[in-house]
Design a protein around this motif. Sequence first.
Motif, PDB file in Angstrom:
ATOM      1  N   TYR B 317       0.850  -1.207   0.000  1.00 23.18           N
ATOM      2  CA  TYR B 317       0.000   0.000   0.000  1.00 23.18           C
ATOM      3  C   TYR B 317       0.870   1.237   0.000  1.00 23.18           C
ATOM      4  O   TYR B 317       1.849   1.308   0.741  1.00 23.18           O
ATOM      5  CB  TYR B 317      -0.896   0.038   1.242  1.00 23.18           C
ATOM      6  N   TRP B 319       0.607   5.705  -0.314  1.00 26.58           N
ATOM      7  CA  TRP B 319      -0.193   6.906  -0.495  1.00 26.58           C
ATOM      8  C   TRP B 319       0.740   8.073  -0.758  1.00 26.58           C
ATOM      9  O   TRP B 319       1.930   8.022  -0.445  1.00 26.58           O
ATOM     10  CB  TRP B 319      -1.054   7.195   0.740  1.00 26.58           C
ATOM     11  N   ARG B 328      -3.927   7.077  -3.511  1.00 21.68           N
ATOM     12  CA  ARG B 328      -3.794   5.841  -2.737  1.00 21.68           C
ATOM     13  C   ARG B 328      -3.683   4.684  -3.706  1.00 21.68           C
ATOM     14  O   ARG B 328      -4.493   4.576  -4.626  1.00 21.68           O
ATOM     15  CB  ARG B 328      -5.015   5.628  -1.865  1.00 21.68           C
ATOM     16  N   TYR B 330      -2.913   0.362  -4.031  1.00 23.28           N
ATOM     17  CA  TYR B 330      -2.684  -0.966  -3.464  1.00 23.28           C
ATOM     18  C   TYR B 330      -2.181  -1.869  -4.584  1.00 23.28           C
ATOM     19  O   TYR B 330      -2.698  -1.799  -5.710  1.00 23.28           O
ATOM     20  CB  TYR B 330      -3.981  -1.566  -2.922  1.00 23.28           C
ATOM     21  N   PRO B 370     -14.084   6.877  -2.213  1.00 22.48           N
ATOM     22  CA  PRO B 370     -14.304   6.346  -0.868  1.00 22.48           C
ATOM     23  C   PRO B 370     -13.674   4.962  -0.691  1.00 22.48           C
ATOM     24  O   PRO B 370     -13.585   4.196  -1.660  1.00 22.48           O
ATOM     25  CB  PRO B 370     -15.825   6.249  -0.760  1.00 22.48           C
ATOM     26  N   PRO B 371     -13.264   4.650   0.556  1.00 18.68           N
ATOM     27  CA  PRO B 371     -12.641   3.350   0.824  1.00 18.68           C
ATOM     28  C   PRO B 371     -13.522   2.189   0.372  1.00 18.68           C
ATOM     29  O   PRO B 371     -13.015   1.157  -0.046  1.00 18.68           O
ATOM     30  CB  PRO B 371     -12.472   3.327   2.348  1.00 18.68           C
ATOM     31  N   LYS B 372     -14.851   2.374   0.446  1.00 21.45           N
ATOM     32  CA  LYS B 372     -15.680   1.224   0.118  1.00 21.45           C
ATOM     33  C   LYS B 372     -15.652   0.902  -1.379  1.00 21.45           C
ATOM     34  O   LYS B 372     -15.958  -0.216  -1.756  1.00 21.45           O
ATOM     35  CB  LYS B 372     -17.106   1.381   0.655  1.00 21.45           C
ATOM     36  N   ARG B 375     -11.913  -1.013  -1.521  1.00 17.83           N
ATOM     37  CA  ARG B 375     -11.653  -2.242  -0.763  1.00 17.83           C
ATOM     38  C   ARG B 375     -11.935  -3.537  -1.526  1.00 17.83           C
ATOM     39  O   ARG B 375     -11.140  -4.475  -1.435  1.00 17.83           O
ATOM     40  CB  ARG B 375     -12.413  -2.197   0.573  1.00 17.83           C
ATOM     41  N   GLN B 378      -8.972  -4.221  -3.549  1.00 13.62           N
ATOM     42  CA  GLN B 378      -7.860  -4.612  -2.683  1.00 13.62           C
ATOM     43  C   GLN B 378      -8.001  -6.096  -2.316  1.00 13.62           C
ATOM     44  O   GLN B 378      -7.028  -6.853  -2.363  1.00 13.62           O
ATOM     45  CB  GLN B 378      -7.936  -3.715  -1.447  1.00 13.62           C
ATOM     46  N   ARG B 379      -9.206  -6.520  -1.966  1.00 15.12           N
ATOM     47  CA  ARG B 379      -9.430  -7.917  -1.600  1.00 15.12           C
ATOM     48  C   ARG B 379      -9.163  -8.850  -2.781  1.00 15.12           C
ATOM     49  O   ARG B 379      -8.589  -9.923  -2.615  1.00 15.12           O
ATOM     50  CB  ARG B 379     -10.877  -8.121  -1.132  1.00 15.12           C
TER      51      ARG B 379
END
Lengths: 67, 402
Positions: B317, B319, B328, B330, B370-372, B375, B378-379
């Motif tokens: 990760y 940033w 950001r 990943y 947004p992080p959502k 994510r 990322q997964r």
Amino acid sequence: MNLKVEVDVPKCVASGQCVMLAPEVFDQRDDDGMVILLDDTPPAELHDAVRESATVCPAAAIRLAES
Amino acid sequence: MSASSADTLRRVVIVGASAAGLTAAETLRRSGHTGTITLIGDEPAAPYDRPPLSKEILNGAWGPDRLPLRTEADLDALGLDTRYGRTAASLDRVARTVLLSDGTEVPYDGLIVATGVRPRRLPGAPAHTLRTLDDALALKGRLGPGRSLAVVGAGFLGAEAAAVAADLGTRVTLLEPASVPLAHAIGEDIGRVLAQAHLDHGVALRTGTGVTEVVSGGVRLDDGSVAEADTVLVAIGSRPNTEWLTGSGLTLDDGLVCDEFCAAAPGVYGAGDVARWHNPLFGTSMRVEHRTNAAEQGMAAARNLLGARQPFAPVPYFWSDQYDMKIRAYGYLRGHDEVRVVEGSLTDRKFLAVYRTGERLSGVLAIGMPPKSIRPWQRSIAAGAPWGGALSALAPSAEATA
Ligand SMILES: Cc1cc2nc3c(=O)[nH]c(=O)nc-3n(C[C@H](O)[C@H](O)[C@H](O)COP(=O)(O)OP(=O)(O)OC[C@H]3O[C@@H](n4cnc5c(N)ncnc54)[C@H](O)[C@@H]3O)c2cc1C
Ligand code: SF4
């Protein structure tokens, strides 16, 4: 043992490590990804995950006090 | 921790007292290591954080009091034998000792190498570099209205420093040999987005421009001319601090070479910017200069030294803050074959882009998302998802436009 959690939000860099490790305790804001503390006194079964979050947080933004 | 390693591992020595070294020390204690932990670092102070040096420290939002990675009380609680202001000069793996430059020998049963990297420099007159707190404070004193700064290298570090300097009213020239900054790392299209942000903020970005040396009053360009500036910051990458390991028998190749357990040899582990290890998730050897990796690898190295034998297979990760952009990323974007924007738009500087390497999803980079949204990608990267499958599951409309 009690574990009290504090977060220093301005330091957070929105990495999400803490949310991945302990989603019951940490979340992130939608707009900027900053950390949200959901539970400042998490139950014992979450202590290891919370300690690990504090150790890997890339901004040293999670502080723990054990008593 | 296995009983055998507890019996034989009384003295752990960690060389490098920064993010990776400190995390290793903390993890050793948390995992039950009761023997001595000697933390050796050549900087004078307790471990502090570097990413704010080119951000909140340089722009003056924070004072140095915000930098320590742990409070004094937290450090005391770890019960470390700290040797700040000391330099490791060499390693004797037969005698199992680290020799310090002051002549002291420090014996170990287990060793963690976390000596990081240092900036590359240019020939010629002295110039600023940016790695330590002193570097940041020295540079900060040179910024502001009426001043000029030439930044050599438009990588993440140079770009952040240029952005802060411009925001403070400094006249900034940003010099970059490539035609698009950061193209090799994040792709041409996104590199161009970052380049445009510099231009919009009044930075004189000069791409395709190499610098041969620092001269008094500026830098000499590869066409022989001089770009004038009162102050020069050289940000052209870094070199791993491995000289002290020369002759130790450890393999050095752009970093300390480690296996998937972060082991360089039995009882010797590497972590952080200095370590080149085999990441089984991507099936390749990598060395990443990312703050999160330093902590995660410090933790992994400590656990494996204690006998855990868990492969270290993270999704890196990274940033970076430039102007009002929070970038950001990943994954492992280097060497990617394709970049695709699946949400938002490049012109708004608000988007999510995903990276393909071979047939797999290798990375995601987002600005202002947004992080959502990030994510799930990322997964999927962590799960080693194939490109086509990840796209059809997470961005069906982007797949249709392929
Ligand atoms: C200005 C700046 C901004 C950054 N911004 C970001 C960012 O936004 N996002 C991000 O992900 N990463 C960023 N990074 C990278 C991040 O800070 C590093 O990845 C991290 O510091 C690596 O930690 P480390 O412990 O591996 O190495 P280091 O922090 O380099 O620490 C190594 C330590 O070992 C010491 N040492 C070296 N040789 C010896 C020796 N022989 N004996 C004793 N001690 C020795 C060094 O002096 C140093 O104190 C930034 C770095 C800098 C400099
Ligand atoms: S781990 Fe630290 S930096 Fe990352 S989201 Fe949590 S608090 Fe923020």
